[in-house]
Structure formats: C-alpha cells, structure tokens
Design a protein around this motif. Structure first.
Motif, PDB file in Angstrom:
ATOM      1  N   GLY A 102      13.168  -4.834 -25.452  1.00 36.71           N
ATOM      2  CA  GLY A 102      14.998  -4.942 -25.583  1.00 36.71           C
ATOM      3  C   GLY A 102      15.095  -5.245 -27.384  1.00 36.71           C
ATOM      4  N   LEU A 103      14.104  -5.612 -28.107  1.00 29.91           N
ATOM      5  CA  LEU A 103      13.968  -5.222 -29.626  1.00 29.91           C
ATOM      6  C   LEU A 103      14.388  -4.148 -30.325  1.00 29.91           C
ATOM      7  CD1 LEU A 103      11.599  -7.842 -31.739  1.00 29.91           C
ATOM      8  CD2 LEU A 103      14.488  -8.082 -31.087  1.00 29.91           C
ATOM      9  N   THR A 104      15.841  -3.812 -30.623  1.00 31.64           N
ATOM     10  CA  THR A 104      16.455  -3.083 -31.519  1.00 31.64           C
ATOM     11  C   THR A 104      16.081  -2.775 -33.294  1.00 31.64           C
ATOM     12  OG1 THR A 104      19.009  -3.866 -31.204  1.00 31.64           O
ATOM     13  CG2 THR A 104      17.688  -2.127 -29.424  1.00 31.64           C
ATOM     14  N   LYS A 105      16.887  -1.711 -33.654  1.00 33.70           N
ATOM     15  CA  LYS A 105      17.126  -1.427 -35.294  1.00 33.70           C
ATOM     16  C   LYS A 105      18.737  -2.164 -35.551  1.00 33.70           C
ATOM     17  CE  LYS A 105      15.681   3.284 -36.123  1.00 33.70           C
ATOM     18  NZ  LYS A 105      16.268   4.356 -36.634  1.00 33.70           N
ATOM     19  N   ILE A 121      14.891  -8.069 -41.237  1.00 32.89           N
ATOM     20  CA  ILE A 121      15.637  -7.762 -39.842  1.00 32.89           C
ATOM     21  C   ILE A 121      14.901  -6.128 -40.023  1.00 32.89           C
ATOM     22  CG2 ILE A 121      17.677  -6.044 -40.153  1.00 32.89           C
ATOM     23  CD1 ILE A 121      18.393  -8.625 -40.135  1.00 32.89           C
ATOM     24  N   VAL A 122      15.037  -6.126 -38.615  1.00 33.08           N
ATOM     25  CA  VAL A 122      14.061  -5.137 -37.667  1.00 33.08           C
ATOM     26  C   VAL A 122      14.702  -3.459 -38.471  1.00 33.08           C
ATOM     27  CG1 VAL A 122      13.619  -3.189 -35.400  1.00 33.08           C
ATOM     28  CG2 VAL A 122      13.793  -5.742 -35.470  1.00 33.08           C
ATOM     29  N   ARG A 123      14.058  -2.467 -38.979  1.00 33.75           N
ATOM     30  CA  ARG A 123      14.655  -1.019 -39.662  1.00 33.75           C
ATOM     31  C   ARG A 123      14.791  -0.182 -38.546  1.00 33.75           C
ATOM     32  NH1 ARG A 123      18.969  -2.778 -41.226  1.00 33.75           N
ATOM     33  NH2 ARG A 123      18.862  -4.393 -43.226  1.00 33.75           N
ATOM     34  N   TYR A 124      13.104  -0.171 -38.203  1.00 33.35           N
ATOM     35  CA  TYR A 124      12.605   1.204 -37.683  1.00 33.35           C
ATOM     36  C   TYR A 124      11.518   0.539 -36.643  1.00 33.35           C
ATOM     37  CZ  TYR A 124       9.105   4.462 -37.402  1.00 33.35           C
ATOM     38  OH  TYR A 124       8.490   5.546 -36.477  1.00 33.35           O
TER      39      TYR A 124
END
Length: 779
Positions: A102-105, A121-124
């Motif tokens: 479920g982890l998204t950008k 922060i997730v960027r990719y």
C-alpha cells in the motif's frame, strides 16, 4: 511490466525438505497462468507443478504442498531482497509485506541505513534494472528522498547506473527494499474511524439491539486503544461537535483524553471478568469456557460504544500478559477493530487491517440477528464447522475446485445454500453463482495480477465468496455487501450498495475495469475486429422465428449485423433479445445445450451443408432458404454451390469465397478432397433468468438432460426489517422432459402448467453462459 499484462502465476518455495531442488526455500518461481489452468483442469488439485525458478530457464517439478502462491506485486517486492532465507522470513511475517503493497509516492517513511533509521519521503516505487531473460520480473525498490536533519546522509541523488529514477539533491536519496522501509505513524495512533451503516439507514431501520441498547453515559467504564495498547477509563462527559459525538474520558493514568464515540468500546471487555477454569490452555474445549458453546467460526455479537457489533470468532486462547481466555474476532464490514489478527507483535489469526479485535470470550454472545432461525444455523454449522475451522487466509491462495456434478446434491441442495441475497443484490448473486459454482472458465479472475487499489476486491471475491461457495456451498449476504461497498468506495458506481444493476454491467466492470481480463469475445465485421465481454442478441424486423432455440437467435443476429467470430471464445455470454428488461420478444426460448459456432467463424474449415465435404463458398442470400434447413449460414463445396445456384430462383445470389486457414490444400482436379473438418461447439453451463425485476439462475452441472439445479438468493425471508434472506438451491430434473420435446409439443405447453421451475427457464431467460471445454484450458 504492467500488471494487466503479466500472465504468470508466482510462487515462493516454503518447505525446506526439497533435496531434489537446486534452490533454497524462499526462492521465487513462476508458471504461466494458462499452463497452470491446464494442469488444474486435468486434476481436481494437482499434486505437482512444473515451475521455473527465477534465474533459470528450465522446469523444476515441485510438490504443490511445498509451495505458496504470491501475487506479482508481492513477488517483485520479495525479489528485491538479496537472500532466499530473507525472502521467506519477510513473506512469513506478512505485516511489512502487506504494508509495502500500500506504500505509494509521497508517503512519509523511515528508511534503515547502516543500522540507523532516517526520515524521508517516497519519491519512486519500481524496478532499478530491467529483467534478465527469461525472468519475467525483477525486484521492486523504494526510492526515498531524505528529509530534515537526515538530508545529506544518503548515498545517491536518485540516479542509478546513469539513469535518473527520481530527482533530489546530492546525497539526499536512497534506494531500499521494503524490508528497510516503514511508514511514519504519528503517536499516539488511535482507531481511525468506525464505518457504521449510513445514518439514514439506521434511522429508518432500527434493530432490536439498538432499541434496547443503553447509550454511553457519564460514569460508564470504557475501553479504547493507542497503538496496540489496551487502555481503560471513565466517561466524564459527551459533547456534540461538527455532527460527531465526542467522548471525554478520564483514563486510569489520570489523563484526560477526547475520542470520537466510534473509537470507544463500552465496558472493560478485556479485564475484570469472571475467569473460566483451566486458563493455562491456549485453546480449550468450548464446553469448558463458554456456557453457550461459542467456538471458532461462531457468529457473535459484542457491545461497542456505538451499539452492538458483529463478527466471527477466528481464534480462542490466551494473550501475552493477559489473564483469562480471549476470542479473536474478525469484525463485519461497518465496524472497525484495531489489528489484523496480531497482538503485541504475535499473530494469532489473519484478517484485513483494522478488522480484528480481541475481547474476553465471555463478552461474546450469539449473534441475535439470527435468533429464531437456530434450526437453519445449526444445520449449516454442523455441515461446515469441520471445513471452516482455523482456516487462514493467504492473499495469493488458490481458488477451490468447482463443485463436481456428483457433489452437487450433498453440497448445494437445500435452504441456506448458494449465495445469500442482501438489499437488491440478486443480479450479483445470480451472476456469481452461475460463473463460479460449477465452472472454472473464469477462474483466472481470482488470481491474476491486478492493481493494488483493486486487490481487496479480488481478495473478497476469492476468499469470501468463491472459496466458501465451493467448499461449503454457502456464502453469507454480508460478503456480497462487502464486495458492493468496495466497488462503491473505489468510485466505480455510487449506488452499488443500494440499487439493482444489470448482470452484464457488473460482469463487464469486474472483467474489464478491475481485472483487465482480455475480452472474451472478438467479433469480425467488415474486416475489422471488435472486442467485447458480452453479446446482446438483436434481430431485424424480417425474422421468421416463433419458438427459437438459442442457436437460431445467435445465427439470425450475426446474419442481420454482418458479424462473424474472429476466434473461438473460451466463454460466451449471450443476452437474449428484449425490449428493455421487462418486455420479452419471445414467449419461450429453447435452450441449446450445445452451441455450434463452426459456421460463425470468420476463418476456419467448414462443412458443406449438403454433402458434408470441405466448403469453399458461403451464400448469405441462402440464409433463410427453407430448402436446406430452417435457418443458419449456408456454406457449400464448389460442386454443390454450382448446382444450388443454377436454380432459376437463385441465379441472383452472390456466393463469396470462405477464408481457409493457411496450410489447407486448394482444390484441384488431381487431388482428392480433404476430409470433412470437425465442428466447433460450446457447451451451456448456466442461464440467468428475470421475472418482475428479480434475477435467478439455472446451472447445468452434468452431462445428463436432468442435471439441472435452480438457485434463488432470496427464496424466502426470516423476519421483517431486521430479518435476513434465505437462499435456496433445488434440483430441477423436470427440465429434461421438456428438452426432449419436439418444437410443436413445447409450443403447446401452457407456461403456468409446466412442472416445477421449468417455466422460468423457458420463458424468462435473460442471459445464457457457454464455455469451450478446450479453449478455456488456455485462457
């Protein structure tokens, strides 16, 4: 690779006892979906599978019991881990893997680097390299831009092998597998919200439990949760704010806290209750721990602050640091728990996140909505309890095998069988029962790769509907409502939970928009191919049909529209001709148990309608000529075509050449004519019918003309507003006597005098479902 294009079935090796396999436990393997379905069709459940291990191009024949299925997304996440043992470890723990799906950008996370956890922060999200042939996938990594005081502590600027995967400043980026990434959660973490039934529905349909339930009041003891800590306190006051009821609590730690009403459980369900004997046992016989005999899989009711809450007991035993015997509940949709079956980092059962709740066993009582129908419940429980006990969900689990003809009487016939209807759901109940009870033609929907946002829908369809239907013969109405709620919440239609739909609307939605299934039907018109999932039969005003078969209707529809089949479909869904849902074009339609589609194919060898030899020409003008046959496409060999069209009445006809497959010999005077080609046929396996806006279904479950069952998801009802529907499946062998009648005899049958439910099949048909027993093995 796009998930909709992935047609592989992924597996992880779990059992360590594989001395003949040159791979470790935790290694990812795969098999083509079509190949797996082919193996499944030849056996009720294959004992071995020829899989390909990642990094190899050769088959390894492994025992099915040594393997565990995973989705494509899970396989890609696990493949990013360096060691097989590490993959198995994180697969078995599940929580981190479920979270990673479920982890998204733009999600805030912490990421581990050299033993330290950094903020970012997730960027990719994706691959860092392309798969190496012949592997179909490669690992999925998270690209994270470090934030705050952790900026400058990373090893990259978002570039890998000279390719920028996400932009960030120098030394502010990091690539990591999911095992080193955790979502950031603000503390204290409270139960987010409780999805209750809509307020309007509660107002208009009060239940007996709500009527006598005492509202939460000042002085009441309550239970609430922070993270997985169970806390207690006393209600100091209640107040209304912005349309919500807030509870002001004085905690046992002398703290004052304000929570929404739906985040509080009335009473101390987890403490200070009479303890049963023999509390040292992890799981105890029900007679010793609950006076009403409640056990695993019992439907129960507990008191929450908002009123009664309902769920199913999935586990019974003792909890770390707690005294007494507890029940692990999987709550119904509409009620929010606090876990996914774990307590203090220990897993006791599996359920969806926020659907699990642990309470004292003696706090549970039988589900009062089913009181008064104990005979029905007991009948179901006695037949199902052994099959259901301690079943654990696996997100990539295989679908159960369809119910075989010889099992139908034992598993399906009776009341409280099939799928239980729930608020205008008959269209969905009938469609799902028709597709999955006794057929596997569309089982690929149940395990093919899908988008993360649609994965819960697939899980519900597989775990809560298809597998219970095939293993127990019964699906509760709440699971159908759960599926409808998921479809509605994802924005597919805002009235899915309240209004009746058309079956074709529902089927097209799940096949096309959710599971990206290749179109079942490819139609050729004027040299162009059109895709479709269902085919609506239309007839022109010049048709001469009075008592048609399905074969006649399909042929006339194709003829009037100038259509042909570009290929043999694995599943053919036909909608009968109507003027809207209420007005039938024909008083009766004769079911065609086999549908001969040979002459409907745009390419392929066909037989001359006169001599049976290979045909080379087709005459559209001869379609309605009764000299040859009552209806149907007319194809001829060259000799017969020349003779037929030398007749004065057919001199104006214009035969056209047929397209033969490459490799078929051209006709010559020196070569004997090739043998007659085989016929291409589809077999009928289900019929949906409608009468007064209510859908029911008939299933053809065996080879005999009497092998029919009739399903109605709302055949009866117990109670009024607060009652429930009683579904029923009944055998209807009387259909066989009508199928062997001549058209003249059948035309003389008065519908109301037809035996049993036969009238509904012949007079109310809405949709016919056919399958190819050969093509379905590969699609």
């Amino acid at each position: 690779m796009d998930a909709c294009d992935v047609k592989m079935y992924y597996i992880i090796i779990e059992d360590p006892g594989l001395p003949t396999v040159p791979k470790n436990v935790g290694h990812i393997c795969y098999i083509q979906e079509s190949r797996y379905m082919s193996r499944l069709s030849r056996s009720e459940f294959p004992q071995e599978l020829p899989v390909i291990c990642m990094g190899s191009s050769l088959d390894s024949l492994l025992k099915v019991n040594d393997l565990k299925p995973v989705t494509a997304k899970e396989a890609e996440l696990l493949q990013a881990l360096g060691e097989d043992s590490e993959r198995l470890k994180w697969y078995l723990e599940r929580d981190a893997l479920d979270t990673a799906l479920g982890l998204t950008k733009d999600a805030p996370v912490t990421v581990e680097l050299d033993g330290k956890w950094l903020q970012g922060i997730v960027r990719y999200v994706g691959r860092m390299t392309e798969p190496k042939y012949p592997d179909p996938i490669v690992g999925t990594f998270f690209g994270i831009e470090l934030q705050g005081e952790d900026k400058g502590k990373g090893p990259t600027d978002g570039t890998y092998l000279s390719k920028t995967l996400f932009p960030c400043k120098k030394d502010c980026g990091i690539f990591a597998p999911f095992s080193r990434v955790k979502p950031m959660v603000s503390k204290p973490k409270l139960v987010s919200k409780c999805l209750t039934f809509p307020a309007a529905q509660l107002a208009t349909q009060p239940s007996p439990q709500q009527a006598h339930h005492q509202p939460l009041s000042t002085g009441d003891r309550v239970t609430f949760f922070m993270d997985e800590d169970i806390l207690h306190g006393m209600v100091m006051d209640l107040e209304e704010k912005e349309g919500r009821t807030l509870v002001i609590i004085s905690t046992d730690r002398d703290e004052k806290i304000t929570l929404p009403l739906d985040s509080v459980i009335k009473g101390e369900l987890l403490q200070h209750e009479p303890e049963p004997m023999e509390t040292d046992k992890a799981i105890m016989p029900m007679e010793e721990v609950h006076p009403l005999g409640l056990g695993v899989d019992s439907l129960v009711e507990v008191t929450l602050a908002i009123g009664p809450g309902y769920g199913t007991i999935r586990w019974i035993g003792t909890l770390p640091g707690q005294k007494g015997t507890y029940a692990g509940l999987e709550l119904e949709d509409g009620y929010t728990g606090v876990s996914n079956g774990t307590f203090k980092d220990h897993r006791f059962f599996r359920c969806l996140p926020r659907q699990g709740l642990f309470v004292k066993l003696l706090s549970c009582r039988p589900d009062s909505r089913f009181q008064g129908a104990a005979d029905i419940q007991n009948e179901r429980a006695s037949a199902n309890v052994l099959q259901e006990r301690q079943v654990v969900r696996s997100p990539g689990a295989l679908p159960s095998s369809p119910i075989a003809s010889e099992q139908v009487e034992r598993m399906l016939i009776g009341r409280m069988k099939g799928i239980q209807g729930h608020i205008n759901s008959c269209y969905m109940d009938s469609a799902l029962f028709s597709l999955f009870s006794c057929s596997s033609v569309l089982d690929s929907l149940l395990f093919k790769s899908t988008e993360p946002r649609d994965a819960p829908i697939q899980s519900t369809l597989l775990h809560d509907i298809v597998n219970p239907l095939r293993s127990k013969g019964f699906v509760e109405g709440r699971h159908i409502m759960k599926l409808r709620q998921q479809l509605q919440e994802l924005g597919y239609c805002h009235t899915f939970t309240t209004e009746e739909k058309d079956p074709e609307e529902f089927l097209t939605l799940i096949m096309h928009h959710i599971f990206c299934l290749d179109p079942l039907l490819k139609l050729s018109a004027g040299g162009k191919v059109q895709d479709s999932y269902c085919y609506q039969i239309f007839l022109d005003n010049n048709h001469s049909l009075v008592l048609p078969t399905v074969q006649h209707l399909l042929e006339h529809s194709f003829h009037s529209a100038g259509l042909k089949l570009a290929e043999v479909p694995s599943c053919l869904i036909l909608q009968m001709p109507r003027f809207g849902k209420k007005f039938k074009m024909f008083q009766k339609i004769i079911p065609s148990l086999e549908l001969d589609i040979t002459d409907l194919l745009s390419e392929g060898p066909q037989q001359c309608v006169l001599c049976g030899q290979l045909a080379y020409e087709e005459c559209v003008d001869c379609f309605r000529d009764p000299v040859f046959s009552r209806t149907g496409f007319k194809v001829f060999c060259r000799t017969c075509s020349s003779q037929v069209h030398s007749h004065p009445e057919r001199l104006s006809h214009s035969p056209s050449p047929l397209q033969l497959p490459e490799g078929y010999p051209a006709p010559t005077t020196l070569r004997a004519p090739p043998p007659a080609p085989p016929r291409e046929r589809l077999e009928l396996f289900a019929v949906l019918c409608i009468e007064t806006s209510h859908y029911v279904s008939f299933i053809k479950h065996g080879p005999n003309s009497t092998d029919w069952i009739f399903f109605d998801s709302m055949a009866d009802r117990h109670g009024e507003r607060d009652g429930f529907n009683i579904p029923q499946v009944e055998a209807c062998p009387e259909i066989g006597m009508y199928l062997v009648m001549s058209p003249a005899e059948l035309a003389n049958q008065v519908p109301r005098d037809m035996k049993g439910v036969a009238k509904r099949l012949f007079c109310d048909a809405y949709m016919y479902l056919y399958q190819s027993t050969s093509i379905s093995l590969y699609r």
